[in-house]
Design an enzyme around this catalytic site. Structure first.
Site, PDB file in Angstrom:
ATOM      1  N   ASP A  74       0.864  -1.193   0.000  1.00  0.00           N
ATOM      2  CA  ASP A  74       0.000   0.000   0.000  1.00  0.00           C
ATOM      3  C   ASP A  74       0.896   1.238   0.000  1.00  0.00           C
ATOM      4  O   ASP A  74       1.877   1.284   0.730  1.00  0.00           O
ATOM      5  CB  ASP A  74      -0.871  -0.020   1.267  1.00  0.00           C
ATOM      6  N   ASN A  79      -0.753   4.553  -0.457  1.00  0.00           N
ATOM      7  CA  ASN A  79      -1.540   5.784  -0.221  1.00  0.00           C
ATOM      8  C   ASN A  79      -2.356   5.681   1.064  1.00  0.00           C
ATOM      9  O   ASN A  79      -3.433   6.265   1.185  1.00  0.00           O
ATOM     10  CB  ASN A  79      -2.450   6.073  -1.433  1.00  0.00           C
ATOM     11  N   ASP A 125      -4.358   3.627   2.561  1.00  0.00           N
ATOM     12  CA  ASP A 125      -5.754   3.188   2.719  1.00  0.00           C
ATOM     13  C   ASP A 125      -5.818   1.720   3.154  1.00  0.00           C
ATOM     14  O   ASP A 125      -6.892   1.123   3.193  1.00  0.00           O
ATOM     15  CB  ASP A 125      -6.553   3.411   1.415  1.00  0.00           C
ATOM     16  N   ASP A 184      -1.715  -1.412  -3.917  1.00  0.00           N
ATOM     17  CA  ASP A 184      -2.023  -0.654  -5.137  1.00  0.00           C
ATOM     18  C   ASP A 184      -0.885  -0.791  -6.161  1.00  0.00           C
ATOM     19  O   ASP A 184       0.185  -1.327  -5.849  1.00  0.00           O
ATOM     20  CB  ASP A 184      -2.274   0.822  -4.787  1.00  0.00           C
ATOM     21  N   ASP A 221      -4.768 -10.852 -15.307  1.00  0.00           N
ATOM     22  CA  ASP A 221      -5.660 -11.953 -14.962  1.00  0.00           C
ATOM     23  C   ASP A 221      -7.029 -11.649 -15.584  1.00  0.00           C
ATOM     24  O   ASP A 221      -7.717 -10.720 -15.146  1.00  0.00           O
ATOM     25  CB  ASP A 221      -5.782 -12.028 -13.419  1.00  0.00           C
ATOM     26  N   ASP A 258      -8.891 -17.003 -15.977  1.00  0.00           N
ATOM     27  CA  ASP A 258      -9.588 -17.530 -14.809  1.00  0.00           C
ATOM     28  C   ASP A 258     -10.608 -18.610 -15.195  1.00  0.00           C
ATOM     29  O   ASP A 258     -11.415 -18.403 -16.105  1.00  0.00           O
ATOM     30  CB  ASP A 258     -10.315 -16.342 -14.148  1.00  0.00           C
ATOM     31  N   GLU A 271      -6.379 -21.243 -16.184  1.00  0.00           N
ATOM     32  CA  GLU A 271      -6.638 -21.889 -14.892  1.00  0.00           C
ATOM     33  C   GLU A 271      -7.743 -22.905 -15.136  1.00  0.00           C
ATOM     34  O   GLU A 271      -8.818 -22.540 -15.607  1.00  0.00           O
ATOM     35  CB  GLU A 271      -7.082 -20.888 -13.817  1.00  0.00           C
ATOM     36  N   HIS A 316      -3.511 -17.474  -4.222  1.00  0.00           N
ATOM     37  CA  HIS A 316      -4.472 -16.729  -3.385  1.00  0.00           C
ATOM     38  C   HIS A 316      -5.709 -17.547  -3.047  1.00  0.00           C
ATOM     39  O   HIS A 316      -6.574 -17.104  -2.286  1.00  0.00           O
ATOM     40  CB  HIS A 316      -4.868 -15.456  -4.132  1.00  0.00           C
ATOM     41  N   ASP A 317      -5.797 -18.768  -3.646  1.00  0.00           N
ATOM     42  CA  ASP A 317      -6.944 -19.643  -3.347  1.00  0.00           C
ATOM     43  C   ASP A 317      -6.553 -20.792  -2.436  1.00  0.00           C
ATOM     44  O   ASP A 317      -7.400 -21.614  -2.087  1.00  0.00           O
ATOM     45  CB  ASP A 317      -7.490 -20.269  -4.647  1.00  0.00           C
TER      46      ASP A 317
END
Ligand code: ISL
Ligand code: CA
Length: 569
Positions: free
Chosen positions: A23, A25, A27, A31, A100, A202, A253, A326-327
């Site tokens: 990150d 900025n 938040d 990003d 992706d 995907d 995928e 990430h899965d």
């Protein structure tokens, strides 16, 4: 003499989950400027391409896999100019960018879907898969989504059901409609014109559904909507429409894919995909009830599956090699030992996998040994798939505690915690005092980039490039070795001594032009292994344990010991 092969066979790909990478900025959300800021780190890892999870406009119901505008960058990540800067800055470092593409479904907030609901006879009426209720009322068939809910939702406004193989907010696009296929190819060209080098696609093997959408008879999905009848022709047509199609890479995928289907989709003669992401090695700890009915994993099973797939994707096919994403749960927690042997097991698994034949895909954080998050209750889970599974298990009659126990190990949140750059309060992912979108794993104080960056060879080892406790240094040495040794990029793969039940995984990588051979050996267990009584003579190229003289090679392998030998001719 090095074999000339396409860039994506020489590549090491780094998989970035943008919302959890860096990150800039304040938040609490990763990003694009954060990725730009870390490009030197990525280059120094020895990576030559990055695959970024989706950063397009999205309501984030499924963390960006529900896209509401394919040509816009979601403001959380930045804007189009940030993406163009990222592509330029990556290129300046010899790093290609893969995006992706989520083309099986869009978000229900996409203007196409909004129009499809409002104007069934309009130009977008047939962009999605709408059906009347079954004769007796209710959904048109018995399909269930991957997210533990029925695969159909009713639209009061349109007076029909629509299909969604994932969340109700992710309506499946109707690939039978030629205009949909044209629109999607045009979106890909929009990004190709901006300099990306290819795409991860995907769940691309569920885009073709069996005509008539018949109900599943015994819970099967294959042929109905997994690897349905027109996946290959749709992919061939898609690729034929792409600009720069000879120089890019398409990685599909493909959950549930079989070896023969994988060969068919990636056969160069078919001009469809170049590689597929397979799943057989990340379902070994799924019990009879699937992902949310976990069972222990056996190293020997891991070896068998991996060896079978190396055989299935022998030339002319080309494997992709990944350990987590990430899965999936973190590899060191799932297959290794995140406690006593975290360094040894993370580096042994990397050696045993990334030196096989194929393109390595390294998931952000695996290179520093990031592990599963210590989940204690379901309220900590953010992921829609994991939360739906929990609610479904409770509906099925499990107690909340039992249901949580079933989903905790496999929760997708484990692989989505913020990247651990330092021991600071938020791991350097975002500034102190800011709340990150998901808490940083408390173990970031011990496992982070900053305390692994120094890579002088450890005094007690004669082994090149190994600085103990630094998984990062080992990964750098591993990919440097792959870059130096042609057999590791284009050589054959031959299993060596695959005794059933042994926890030792060993294979040869042989040059196709000289007779040179490398031997890769890894003890995928926490107990010493003898394989074989003595290793053949050869030059030690890499090891994850200090090797003083040749002693260790005569007594067998220590727990999680991995090494690479250049065999004497
Ligand atoms: O691994 C899985 C099968 O149980 C699922 O976690 C996953 O949904 C499946 O692999 C497909 O994944 C892709 O499509 C999904 C998205 O949620 C995943 O993040 C993405 O990788 C729907 O777009
Ligand atoms: Ca941010």
């Amino acid at each position: 003499m090095s074999i000339t092969q396409p860039w994506w066979k020489e590549a090491v790909i780094y998989h970035i989950y943008p919302r959890s990478f860096q990150d800039t900025n304040r938040d609490g959300f990763g990003d694009l400027q954060g990725i730009i800021k870390r490009l030197d780190y990525i280059r120094d890892l020895g990576v030559t391409a990055i695959w970024m999870g989706p950063v397009f406009s999205s309501p984030q119901v499924d963390n960006g896999y529900d896209i509401s505008n394919y040509r816009e960058i979601d403001p959380r990540f930045g804007g189009l100019e940030d993406m163009e800067e990222l592509i330029r800055e990556a290129d300046a470092r010899g790093i290609r960018v893969l995006l992706d593409l989520v083309f099986n479904h869009s978000s229900d907030q996409h203007r196409w879907f909004q129009a499809s609901v409002k104007e069934p006879e309009g130009p977008y009426g047939d962009y999605y898969i709408w059906r009347d209720p079954a004769p007796g009322g209710g959904p048109p068939n018995n399909w269930r989504s991957f997210f533990s809910v029925p695969a159909w939702s009713w639209s009061e406004e349109r007076g029909q059901y629509y299909l969604h193989l994932f969340a109700p907010q992710q309506p499946d696009l109707n690939w039978e409609n030629p205009r949909v296929r044209e629109e999607l190819a045009e979106i890909a060209n929009f990004w190709l014109r901006r300099g990306v080098s290819g795409f991860r696609m995907d769940v691309i093997n569920v885009i073709s559904k069996k005509q008539g959408l018949p109900s599943s008879v015994a819970g099967e999905r294959e042929g109905l909507y997994i690897d349905g009848p027109r996946v290959l022709p749709y992919l061939q047509e898609f690729r034929s429409r792409l600009e720069r199609r000879e120089e890019i890479v398409l990685v599909g995928e493909t959950p549930g894919i079989s070896p023969e289907t994988a060969r068919r989709y990636t056969d160069p003669k078919n001009k469809a995909l170049d590689m597929v992401l397979i799943f057989d090695h990340v379902t070994l700890d799924h019990g009879p009830g699937g992902r949310w009915d976990p069972k222990p994993l056996e190293p020997a099973e891991l070896k068998r599956v991996v060896t079978d797939w190396q055989g299935a994707l022998a030339p002319p096919a080309w494997p992709s090699i990944y350990l987590s994403n990430h899965d999936q749960p973190r590899v060191v927690s799932r297959y290794g030992d995140a406690g006593r042997y975290r360094f040894e097991s993370a580096t042994a698994l990397a050696t045993a996998f990334y030196l096989q034949r194929g393109t390595p895909i390294v998931y952000q954080g695996d290179e520093i040994g990031m592990a599963n998050y210590p989940l204690e209750e379901i309220s900590q889970v953010v992921d829609i798939e994991t939360g739906n599974a929990y609610r479904w298990l409770v509906e099925e009659g499990l107690s909340p505690h039992q249901a949580f126990e079933r989903v905790a190990a496999g929760a997708r949140d484990h692989g989505r915690t913020p990247m651990q750059w330092s021991a600071a309060e938020n791991g350097g992912f975002t500034e102190e005092g800011i709340s990150p979108w998901f808490p940083v794993n408390p173990d970031h104080r011990d496992w982070n980039v900053e305390n692994q960056e120094t890579c002088e060879p450890h005094a007690s080892t004669t082994t090149p490039g190994v600085n103990h406790r630094s998984i990062l240094c080992y990964f750098r040495a591993l990919f440097a070795l792959r870059r130096r040794e042609e057999q590791l990029r284009s050589g054959s793969f031959e299993v060596a001594g695959l005794e059933e039940g042994s926890a030792v995984f060993a294979f040869y990588r042989k040059s196709t032009s000289t007779r040179e051979a490398l031997l890769v050996v890894a003890n995928l267990s926490d107990s010493p292994q003898r394989w074989p009584p003595i290793l053949p003579p050869g030059e030690l190229l890499l090891s994850n344990r200090a090797i003083v003289g040749e002693a260790v090679l005569e007594t067998g392998l220590e727990p999680w010991h991995a090494l690479v030998l250049r065999l004497a001719q």
